[in-house]
Motif scaffolding. Structure first.
Motif, PDB file in Angstrom:
ATOM      1  N   ILE A 110     -11.570 -28.625  18.142  1.00 42.47           N
ATOM      2  CA  ILE A 110     -11.320 -28.771  16.717  1.00 42.47           C
ATOM      3  C   ILE A 110     -12.209 -29.835  16.088  1.00 42.47           C
ATOM      4  CG2 ILE A 110      -9.459 -30.446  17.018  1.00 42.47           C
ATOM      5  CD1 ILE A 110      -9.650 -27.584  14.424  1.00 42.47           C
ATOM      6  N   LEU A 111     -12.593 -30.857  16.847  1.00 44.25           N
ATOM      7  CA  LEU A 111     -13.428 -31.915  16.300  1.00 44.25           C
ATOM      8  C   LEU A 111     -14.739 -31.365  15.758  1.00 44.25           C
ATOM      9  CD1 LEU A 111     -13.633 -35.032  15.948  1.00 44.25           C
ATOM     10  CD2 LEU A 111     -14.858 -35.070  18.118  1.00 44.25           C
ATOM     11  N   PHE A 112     -15.255 -30.317  16.416  1.00 48.70           N
ATOM     12  CA  PHE A 112     -16.503 -29.687  15.970  1.00 48.70           C
ATOM     13  C   PHE A 112     -16.229 -28.466  15.089  1.00 48.70           C
ATOM     14  CE2 PHE A 112     -17.626 -32.018  19.748  1.00 48.70           C
ATOM     15  CZ  PHE A 112     -18.867 -32.547  19.458  1.00 48.70           C
ATOM     16  N   ASP A 113     -15.343 -27.597  15.534  1.00 52.00           N
ATOM     17  CA  ASP A 113     -15.198 -26.293  14.897  1.00 52.00           C
ATOM     18  C   ASP A 113     -14.778 -26.390  13.439  1.00 52.00           C
ATOM     19  OD1 ASP A 113     -15.861 -25.352  17.374  1.00 52.00           O
ATOM     20  OD2 ASP A 113     -13.880 -24.532  17.853  1.00 52.00           O
ATOM     21  N   GLU A 131       5.060 -35.015   4.882  1.00 46.25           N
ATOM     22  CA  GLU A 131       5.303 -35.837   6.063  1.00 46.25           C
ATOM     23  C   GLU A 131       5.707 -34.956   7.231  1.00 46.25           C
ATOM     24  OE1 GLU A 131       8.270 -38.577   4.501  1.00 46.25           O
ATOM     25  OE2 GLU A 131       6.720 -40.114   4.313  1.00 46.25           O
ATOM     26  N   SER A 132       5.137 -35.238   8.385  1.00 47.11           N
ATOM     27  CA  SER A 132       5.438 -34.473   9.589  1.00 47.11           C
ATOM     28  C   SER A 132       4.915 -35.231  10.799  1.00 47.11           C
ATOM     29  CB  SER A 132       4.780 -33.084   9.523  1.00 47.11           C
ATOM     30  OG  SER A 132       4.982 -32.359  10.731  1.00 47.11           O
ATOM     31  N   ALA A 133       5.463 -34.912  11.961  1.00 48.90           N
ATOM     32  CA  ALA A 133       4.965 -35.481  13.211  1.00 48.90           C
ATOM     33  C   ALA A 133       3.742 -34.735  13.730  1.00 48.90           C
ATOM     34  CB  ALA A 133       6.070 -35.465  14.278  1.00 48.90           C
ATOM     35  N   VAL A 134       3.360 -33.634  13.078  1.00 52.52           N
ATOM     36  CA  VAL A 134       2.219 -32.840  13.538  1.00 52.52           C
ATOM     37  C   VAL A 134       1.167 -32.741  12.442  1.00 52.52           C
ATOM     38  CG1 VAL A 134       3.618 -31.471  15.131  1.00 52.52           C
ATOM     39  CG2 VAL A 134       3.228 -30.639  12.804  1.00 52.52           C
ATOM     40  N   HIS A 135      -0.022 -32.433  12.837  1.00 54.55           N
ATOM     41  CA  HIS A 135      -1.121 -32.072  11.933  1.00 54.55           C
ATOM     42  C   HIS A 135      -1.986 -31.110  12.742  1.00 54.55           C
ATOM     43  CE1 HIS A 135      -4.134 -32.724   8.670  1.00 54.55           C
ATOM     44  NE2 HIS A 135      -4.967 -32.387   9.648  1.00 54.55           N
ATOM     45  N   THR A 136      -1.807 -29.817  12.510  1.00 57.20           N
ATOM     46  CA  THR A 136      -2.462 -28.791  13.323  1.00 57.20           C
ATOM     47  C   THR A 136      -3.370 -27.943  12.448  1.00 57.20           C
ATOM     48  OG1 THR A 136      -0.598 -28.705  14.874  1.00 57.20           O
ATOM     49  CG2 THR A 136      -2.099 -26.818  14.856  1.00 57.20           C
ATOM     50  N   ASP A 137      -4.669 -27.973  12.755  1.00 60.05           N
ATOM     51  CA  ASP A 137      -5.679 -27.267  11.975  1.00 60.05           C
ATOM     52  C   ASP A 137      -5.868 -25.841  12.472  1.00 60.05           C
ATOM     53  OD1 ASP A 137      -7.051 -29.483  10.251  1.00 60.05           O
ATOM     54  OD2 ASP A 137      -6.876 -30.357  12.250  1.00 60.05           O
ATOM     55  N   LEU A 138      -6.068 -24.933  11.529  1.00 62.22           N
ATOM     56  CA  LEU A 138      -6.378 -23.534  11.818  1.00 62.22           C
ATOM     57  C   LEU A 138      -7.589 -23.150  10.972  1.00 62.22           C
ATOM     58  CD1 LEU A 138      -2.708 -22.259  11.650  1.00 62.22           C
ATOM     59  CD2 LEU A 138      -4.051 -22.603  13.738  1.00 62.22           C
ATOM     60  N   ILE A 139      -8.523 -22.377  11.561  1.00 64.38           N
ATOM     61  CA  ILE A 139      -9.846 -22.196  10.963  1.00 64.38           C
ATOM     62  C   ILE A 139     -10.108 -20.738  10.623  1.00 64.38           C
ATOM     63  CG2 ILE A 139     -12.304 -22.650  11.270  1.00 64.38           C
ATOM     64  CD1 ILE A 139     -11.524 -24.589  13.523  1.00 64.38           C
ATOM     65  N   CYS A 140     -10.773 -20.527   9.485  1.00 65.16           N
ATOM     66  CA  CYS A 140     -11.127 -19.191   9.020  1.00 65.16           C
ATOM     67  C   CYS A 140     -12.624 -19.124   8.741  1.00 65.16           C
ATOM     68  CB  CYS A 140     -10.338 -18.875   7.756  1.00 65.16           C
ATOM     69  SG  CYS A 140     -10.675 -17.255   7.037  1.00 65.16           S
ATOM     70  N   ASP A 141     -13.261 -18.085   9.231  1.00 70.08           N
ATOM     71  CA  ASP A 141     -14.681 -17.832   8.965  1.00 70.08           C
ATOM     72  C   ASP A 141     -14.817 -17.233   7.563  1.00 70.08           C
ATOM     73  OD1 ASP A 141     -17.286 -16.850   8.846  1.00 70.08           O
ATOM     74  OD2 ASP A 141     -17.278 -16.065  10.885  1.00 70.08           O
TER      75      ASP A 141
END
Length: 366
Positions: A297-300, A327-337
Protein backbone atom coordinates in the motif's frame (compact mmCIF):
# COMPACT_ATOMS: atom_id res chain seq x y z
CA UNK A 1 26.44 -1.17 1.73
CA UNK A 2 24.66 0.08 -1.39
CA UNK A 3 25.15 3.86 -1.48
CA UNK A 4 21.44 4.23 -2.25
CA UNK A 5 20.66 2.93 1.25
CA UNK A 6 22.51 5.91 2.73
CA UNK A 7 20.79 8.25 0.29
CA UNK A 8 17.45 6.76 1.36
CA UNK A 9 18.37 7.40 5.02
CA UNK A 10 19.34 10.99 4.28
CA UNK A 11 16.06 11.70 2.48
CA UNK A 12 14.14 10.13 5.38
CA UNK A 13 15.95 12.08 8.10
CA UNK A 14 16.33 15.44 6.33
CA UNK A 15 13.50 15.87 3.82
CA UNK A 16 10.82 13.62 5.31
CA UNK A 17 11.14 13.83 9.12
CA UNK A 18 13.10 17.12 9.32
CA UNK A 19 15.18 15.85 12.26
CA UNK A 20 17.12 18.47 14.24
CA UNK A 21 19.85 18.22 16.88
CA UNK A 22 18.41 17.13 20.20
CA UNK A 23 15.28 15.49 18.75
CA UNK A 24 14.17 12.26 20.45
CA UNK A 25 13.51 9.66 17.74
CA UNK A 26 11.96 6.19 17.94
CA UNK A 27 13.26 3.94 15.14
CA UNK A 28 10.98 0.93 14.55
CA UNK A 29 13.10 -1.67 12.77
CA UNK A 30 11.50 -4.56 10.91
CA UNK A 31 13.14 -7.94 10.39
CA UNK A 32 14.37 -7.09 6.91
CA UNK A 33 15.48 -3.49 7.31
CA UNK A 34 18.74 -3.84 9.26
CA UNK A 35 20.91 -2.09 6.67
CA UNK A 36 18.54 0.86 6.40
CA UNK A 37 18.38 1.07 10.21
CA UNK A 38 22.18 1.25 10.39
CA UNK A 39 22.23 4.08 7.83
CA UNK A 40 19.37 5.93 9.55
CA UNK A 41 20.96 5.76 12.99
CA UNK A 42 24.28 6.91 11.50
CA UNK A 43 22.44 9.89 10.01
CA UNK A 44 20.75 10.61 13.35
CA UNK A 45 24.13 10.56 15.07
CA UNK A 46 25.60 12.95 12.54
CA UNK A 47 22.76 15.37 13.20
CA UNK A 48 23.02 15.16 16.98
CA UNK A 49 19.62 13.54 17.57
CA UNK A 50 18.79 10.92 20.22
CA UNK A 51 17.30 7.54 19.34
CA UNK A 52 15.82 4.36 20.75
CA UNK A 53 15.25 1.36 18.48
CA UNK A 54 12.31 -1.03 18.79
CA UNK A 55 11.91 -4.30 16.91
CA UNK A 56 8.86 -4.22 14.64
CA UNK A 57 8.15 -7.85 13.73
CA UNK A 58 4.95 -9.34 12.30
CA UNK A 59 6.11 -12.80 13.36
CA UNK A 60 6.64 -11.72 16.97
CA UNK A 61 3.29 -9.92 16.95
CA UNK A 62 1.61 -13.06 15.55
CA UNK A 63 3.05 -15.19 18.34
CA UNK A 64 1.87 -12.74 21.00
CA UNK A 65 -1.65 -12.27 19.62
CA UNK A 66 -2.30 -15.98 19.10
CA UNK A 67 -1.10 -16.84 22.61
CA UNK A 68 -3.03 -14.06 24.35
CA UNK A 69 -6.54 -14.59 25.77
CA UNK A 70 -7.76 -11.53 23.85
CA UNK A 71 -8.41 -9.33 26.88
CA UNK A 72 -5.66 -6.82 26.11
CA UNK A 73 -4.66 -4.13 28.62
CA UNK A 74 -5.63 -0.68 27.42
CA UNK A 75 -2.67 1.50 26.39
CA UNK A 76 0.08 0.03 28.62
CA UNK A 77 1.82 2.98 30.22
CA UNK A 78 5.40 2.00 29.44
CA UNK A 79 4.65 1.87 25.71
CA UNK A 80 2.42 4.93 25.75
CA UNK A 81 5.06 7.06 27.46
CA UNK A 82 7.66 6.16 24.82
CA UNK A 83 5.58 7.78 22.09
CA UNK A 84 4.31 10.63 24.23
CA UNK A 85 7.92 11.68 24.84
CA UNK A 86 9.12 11.19 21.24
CA UNK A 87 9.57 13.99 18.73
CA UNK A 88 9.58 11.65 15.74
CA UNK A 89 8.94 8.01 14.89
CA UNK A 90 10.63 6.42 11.87
CA UNK A 91 9.12 3.08 10.86
CA UNK A 92 11.38 0.99 8.64
CA UNK A 93 9.44 -1.91 7.07
CA UNK A 94 9.14 -4.73 6.10
CA UNK A 95 9.46 -8.27 7.48
CA UNK A 96 10.39 -11.65 6.09
CA UNK A 97 6.81 -12.84 5.53
CA UNK A 98 4.18 -10.38 4.38
CA UNK A 99 1.42 -12.84 5.37
CA UNK A 100 2.82 -13.61 8.82
CA UNK A 101 -0.42 -12.72 10.64
CA UNK A 102 -2.85 -14.34 8.19
CA UNK A 103 -4.00 -16.86 10.80
CA UNK A 104 -4.66 -14.35 13.59
CA UNK A 105 -8.41 -14.20 14.21
CA UNK A 106 -10.17 -11.05 13.08
CA UNK A 107 -11.68 -10.42 16.52
CA UNK A 108 -8.21 -10.65 18.09
CA UNK A 109 -6.87 -8.05 15.65
CA UNK A 110 -9.80 -5.78 16.41
CA UNK A 111 -9.38 -6.12 20.17
CA UNK A 112 -5.66 -5.42 20.05
CA UNK A 113 -6.01 -2.36 17.83
CA UNK A 114 -8.84 -0.95 19.92
CA UNK A 115 -6.88 -1.45 23.15
CA UNK A 116 -4.00 0.58 21.73
CA UNK A 117 -5.95 3.55 20.44
CA UNK A 118 -4.15 5.97 22.79
CA UNK A 119 -0.73 4.63 21.81
CA UNK A 120 -1.58 5.01 18.14
CA UNK A 121 -2.79 8.57 18.69
CA UNK A 122 0.39 9.45 20.61
CA UNK A 123 2.54 8.05 17.80
CA UNK A 124 0.59 10.01 15.20
CA UNK A 125 1.04 13.21 17.20
CA UNK A 126 4.79 12.96 16.50
CA UNK A 127 6.61 13.74 13.25
CA UNK A 128 6.22 10.12 12.16
CA UNK A 129 7.30 8.72 8.80
CA UNK A 130 6.92 5.21 7.37
CA UNK A 131 9.18 3.82 4.68
CA UNK A 132 10.38 0.42 3.46
CA UNK A 133 13.67 -1.27 2.74
CA UNK A 134 13.58 -3.40 -0.44
CA UNK A 135 13.54 -6.91 1.02
CA UNK A 136 13.28 -10.29 -0.65
CA UNK A 137 9.78 -10.80 0.77
CA UNK A 138 8.54 -7.56 -0.77
CA UNK A 139 10.17 -8.41 -4.09
CA UNK A 140 8.44 -11.79 -4.04
CA UNK A 141 5.12 -10.19 -3.15
CA UNK A 142 5.54 -7.79 -6.07
CA UNK A 143 6.43 -10.63 -8.45
CA UNK A 144 9.84 -9.12 -9.20
CA UNK A 145 13.46 -10.15 -8.88
CA UNK A 146 15.29 -8.65 -5.92
CA UNK A 147 17.49 -6.55 -8.23
CA UNK A 148 14.53 -5.21 -10.22
CA UNK A 149 12.61 -4.47 -7.04
CA UNK A 150 15.50 -2.47 -5.60
CA UNK A 151 15.56 -0.33 -8.74
CA UNK A 152 11.81 0.17 -8.45
CA UNK A 153 11.99 1.25 -4.79
CA UNK A 154 14.86 3.68 -5.23
CA UNK A 155 13.27 5.18 -8.36
CA UNK A 156 10.23 5.94 -6.19
CA UNK A 157 12.17 7.19 -3.13
CA UNK A 158 15.14 9.09 -4.56
CA UNK A 159 13.43 11.71 -6.67
CA UNK A 160 12.93 15.45 -6.97
CA UNK A 161 10.28 15.88 -4.28
CA UNK A 162 10.06 19.65 -4.60
CA UNK A 163 9.09 19.44 -8.28
CA UNK A 164 6.45 16.82 -7.57
CA UNK A 165 5.10 18.95 -4.73
CA UNK A 166 4.66 21.86 -7.15
CA UNK A 167 2.65 19.70 -9.55
CA UNK A 168 0.48 18.18 -6.81
CA UNK A 169 -0.32 21.66 -5.52
CA UNK A 170 -2.64 22.05 -8.53
CA UNK A 171 -4.79 19.15 -7.37
CA UNK A 172 -4.73 20.37 -3.79
CA UNK A 173 -6.06 23.76 -4.90
CA UNK A 174 -8.96 22.14 -6.78
CA UNK A 175 -9.94 20.04 -3.77
CA UNK A 176 -9.56 22.91 -1.30
CA UNK A 177 -11.90 25.06 -3.39
CA UNK A 178 -14.40 22.27 -4.08
CA UNK A 179 -17.49 21.03 -2.27
CA UNK A 180 -18.23 17.67 -3.89
CA UNK A 181 -16.19 14.95 -5.60
CA UNK A 182 -17.69 12.41 -7.96
CA UNK A 183 -15.70 9.37 -9.16
CA UNK A 184 -17.05 7.54 -12.19
CA UNK A 185 -15.67 4.15 -13.20
CA UNK A 186 -17.49 2.28 -15.93
CA UNK A 187 -21.16 2.10 -14.93
CA UNK A 188 -20.47 2.90 -11.27
CA UNK A 189 -20.25 6.22 -9.47
CA UNK A 190 -19.59 7.38 -5.93
CA UNK A 191 -20.02 10.90 -4.59
CA UNK A 192 -18.75 12.55 -1.39
CA UNK A 193 -18.65 15.96 0.26
CA UNK A 194 -15.31 17.71 0.84
CA UNK A 195 -16.35 21.25 1.73
CA UNK A 196 -14.77 22.53 4.91
CA UNK A 197 -11.82 20.18 4.46
CA UNK A 198 -8.18 20.91 3.65
CA UNK A 199 -6.39 18.67 1.16
CA UNK A 200 -2.85 17.51 1.93
CA UNK A 201 -0.13 17.80 -0.70
CA UNK A 202 1.58 14.58 0.32
CA UNK A 203 5.15 15.23 -0.81
CA UNK A 204 6.91 12.78 1.52
CA UNK A 205 7.65 15.33 4.24
CA UNK A 206 6.12 16.30 7.57
CA UNK A 207 6.49 19.89 6.34
CA UNK A 208 3.61 19.01 3.97
CA UNK A 209 1.67 17.01 6.61
CA UNK A 210 2.90 13.95 4.71
CA UNK A 211 4.14 10.86 6.54
CA UNK A 212 5.11 8.27 3.92
CA UNK A 213 8.31 7.81 1.93
CA UNK A 214 7.76 7.41 -0.94
CA UNK A 215 4.63 9.49 -1.32
CA UNK A 216 3.01 11.33 -4.20
CA UNK A 217 -0.70 11.75 -3.56
CA UNK A 218 -3.17 14.46 -2.65
CA UNK A 219 -5.69 13.41 -0.03
CA UNK A 220 -8.56 14.83 1.96
CA UNK A 221 -11.20 13.71 4.46
CA UNK A 222 -14.57 13.17 2.73
CA UNK A 223 -17.98 12.66 4.29
CA UNK A 224 -21.62 12.06 3.29
CA UNK A 225 -20.60 9.37 0.80
CA UNK A 226 -23.18 7.87 -1.58
CA UNK A 227 -22.91 5.33 -4.38
CA UNK A 228 -20.95 2.26 -5.37
CA UNK A 229 -17.36 1.64 -6.41
CA UNK A 230 -15.24 -1.43 -7.18
CA UNK A 231 -11.58 -1.47 -6.15
CA UNK A 232 -9.90 -3.40 -8.93
CA UNK A 233 -6.27 -3.12 -7.75
CA UNK A 234 -5.48 -6.31 -5.77
CA UNK A 235 -4.01 -5.82 -2.31
CA UNK A 236 -3.36 -7.49 1.01
CA UNK A 237 -5.54 -6.57 3.99
CA UNK A 238 -4.51 -7.95 7.37
CA UNK A 239 -2.27 -10.52 5.67
CA UNK A 240 -5.11 -11.76 3.43
CA UNK A 241 -5.45 -11.21 -0.31
CA UNK A 242 -8.36 -8.99 -1.42
CA UNK A 243 -9.42 -8.68 -5.06
CA UNK A 244 -12.24 -6.81 -6.84
CA UNK A 245 -13.91 -5.51 -3.69
CA UNK A 246 -17.13 -3.52 -4.13
CA UNK A 247 -18.44 -1.16 -1.46
CA UNK A 248 -21.91 0.41 -1.49
CA UNK A 249 -22.49 3.60 0.52
CA UNK A 250 -25.74 5.05 1.80
CA UNK A 251 -25.99 8.03 4.16
CA UNK A 252 -22.21 8.03 4.48
CA UNK A 253 -21.88 4.39 5.60
CA UNK A 254 -20.91 1.13 3.93
CA UNK A 255 -24.15 -0.86 3.68
CA UNK A 256 -22.94 -3.67 1.45
CA UNK A 257 -19.59 -5.29 0.64
CA UNK A 258 -18.55 -8.02 -1.76
CA UNK A 259 -15.26 -9.25 -3.16
CA UNK A 260 -14.04 -11.85 -5.61
CA UNK A 261 -11.45 -12.80 -2.99
CA UNK A 262 -10.88 -11.87 0.65
CA UNK A 263 -14.38 -10.64 1.45
CA UNK A 264 -14.14 -11.77 5.08
CA UNK A 265 -10.96 -9.75 5.58
CA UNK A 266 -12.91 -6.61 4.62
CA UNK A 267 -15.87 -7.55 6.77
CA UNK A 268 -13.53 -7.94 9.74
CA UNK A 269 -12.22 -4.42 9.14
CA UNK A 270 -15.70 -2.93 8.76
CA UNK A 271 -16.86 -4.60 11.99
CA UNK A 272 -14.05 -3.11 14.07
CA UNK A 273 -16.12 -0.13 15.29
CA UNK A 274 -18.82 2.24 13.94
CA UNK A 275 -16.27 4.55 12.31
CA UNK A 276 -14.86 1.68 10.25
CA UNK A 277 -17.92 1.85 7.98
CA UNK A 278 -17.32 5.47 7.04
CA UNK A 279 -14.66 7.01 4.82
CA UNK A 280 -11.63 8.60 6.41
CA UNK A 281 -9.76 9.46 3.23
CA UNK A 282 -10.00 10.18 -0.47
CA UNK A 283 -6.59 10.05 -2.12
CA UNK A 284 -5.54 10.76 -5.71
CA UNK A 285 -2.30 9.08 -6.79
CA UNK A 286 0.16 11.32 -8.66
CA UNK A 287 3.57 9.62 -8.43
CA UNK A 288 4.22 8.41 -11.98
CA UNK A 289 7.57 7.05 -10.83
CA UNK A 290 5.49 4.22 -9.36
CA UNK A 291 4.41 2.48 -12.53
CA UNK A 292 3.23 -0.95 -11.42
CA UNK A 293 1.20 -2.66 -8.70
CA UNK A 294 3.41 -4.33 -6.08
CA UNK A 295 0.83 -5.31 -3.43
CA UNK A 296 2.34 -2.81 -1.01
CA UNK A 297 0.00 0.00 0.00
CA UNK A 298 2.90 2.39 0.64
CA UNK A 299 3.61 2.36 -3.11
CA UNK A 300 0.37 1.30 -4.76
CA UNK A 301 -1.84 4.07 -3.36
CA UNK A 302 0.58 6.72 -4.69
CA UNK A 303 0.65 5.34 -8.23
CA UNK A 304 -0.44 7.66 -11.02
CA UNK A 305 -3.80 6.83 -12.66
CA UNK A 306 -5.31 5.61 -9.38
CA UNK A 307 -7.59 6.84 -6.63
CA UNK A 308 -7.99 5.28 -3.22
CA UNK A 309 -10.60 5.46 -0.52
CA UNK A 310 -9.85 4.50 3.07
CA UNK A 311 -12.48 3.30 5.50
CA UNK A 312 -11.89 4.30 9.10
CA UNK A 313 -9.89 7.04 10.73
CA UNK A 314 -9.51 10.45 9.08
CA UNK A 315 -6.36 12.54 9.38
CA UNK A 316 -6.44 15.68 11.50
CA UNK A 317 -4.44 17.65 8.93
CA UNK A 318 -7.52 17.66 6.68
CA UNK A 319 -9.94 18.90 9.32
CA UNK A 320 -10.85 22.31 10.71
CA UNK A 321 -9.51 23.19 14.15
CA UNK A 322 -11.58 21.58 16.86
CA UNK A 323 -13.17 18.99 14.56
CA UNK A 324 -12.31 15.32 15.10
CA UNK A 325 -13.67 13.92 11.85
CA UNK A 326 -14.25 10.20 11.46
CA UNK A 327 -12.85 8.23 14.39
CA UNK A 328 -11.88 4.57 14.22
CA UNK A 329 -9.19 2.13 15.28
CA UNK A 330 -8.58 1.27 11.61
CA UNK A 331 -7.55 3.08 8.45
CA UNK A 332 -7.69 0.66 5.51
CA UNK A 333 -7.02 1.86 1.96
CA UNK A 334 -8.63 0.36 -1.15
CA UNK A 335 -7.43 1.30 -4.65
CA UNK A 336 -9.16 1.80 -7.99
CA UNK A 337 -7.52 2.08 -11.41
CA UNK A 338 -8.81 5.18 -13.21
CA UNK A 339 -6.63 4.97 -16.31
CA UNK A 340 -9.54 3.93 -18.57
CA UNK A 341 -13.30 4.60 -18.75
CA UNK A 342 -13.09 6.79 -15.66
CA UNK A 343 -13.54 10.40 -14.61
CA UNK A 344 -12.96 12.46 -11.48
CA UNK A 345 -15.17 15.53 -11.13
CA UNK A 346 -15.06 18.35 -8.58
CA UNK A 347 -18.31 20.32 -8.38
CA UNK A 348 -19.32 18.91 -11.76
CA UNK A 349 -16.09 19.89 -13.52
CA UNK A 350 -13.88 17.11 -14.88
CA UNK A 351 -10.38 17.39 -13.40
CA UNK A 352 -9.13 14.02 -14.61
CA UNK A 353 -10.27 11.67 -17.34
CA UNK A 354 -8.77 8.29 -18.11
CA UNK A 355 -5.77 9.08 -15.94
CA UNK A 356 -4.96 12.47 -17.48
CA UNK A 357 -5.30 15.66 -15.43
CA UNK A 358 -6.75 18.66 -17.18
CA UNK A 359 -3.35 20.42 -17.29
CA UNK A 360 -1.61 17.40 -18.88
CA UNK A 361 -1.06 16.77 -22.54
CA UNK A 362 -3.63 14.34 -23.91
CA UNK A 363 -6.46 15.39 -21.57
CA UNK A 364 -9.85 15.21 -23.25
CA UNK A 365 -13.07 15.94 -21.39
CA UNK A 366 -16.23 14.22 -22.56
Amino acid sequence: MDQRVREHADVLVDWSARIDAGDDVVVAVSEGSHDLAVAVCEALGERGANYVAVYDSDEIERAYRRAHDGEFDEDPGFELSLYEEADAVLRLGRGRNTAAQADVAGETRQAHRTARTGIREARMDTDWVSTVHPTRSLAQQAGMSVEAYREFVYDAVLRDWESLADEMAKTKELLDEGSEVRIETGEQAVEMRIDGRTAVNSAASVAYDSHNLPSGEVFTAPYATEGEITFDVPMTVNSRRVRDATLTFEDGEVVDVSAAQGEQALRDVLDTDPGARRLGELGIGMNRGIDRVTDNILFDEKMGDTVHLAVGRSYGACLPDGETGNESAVHTDLICDVSEDSRILVDGEVIQQNGKFRWEEGFESA
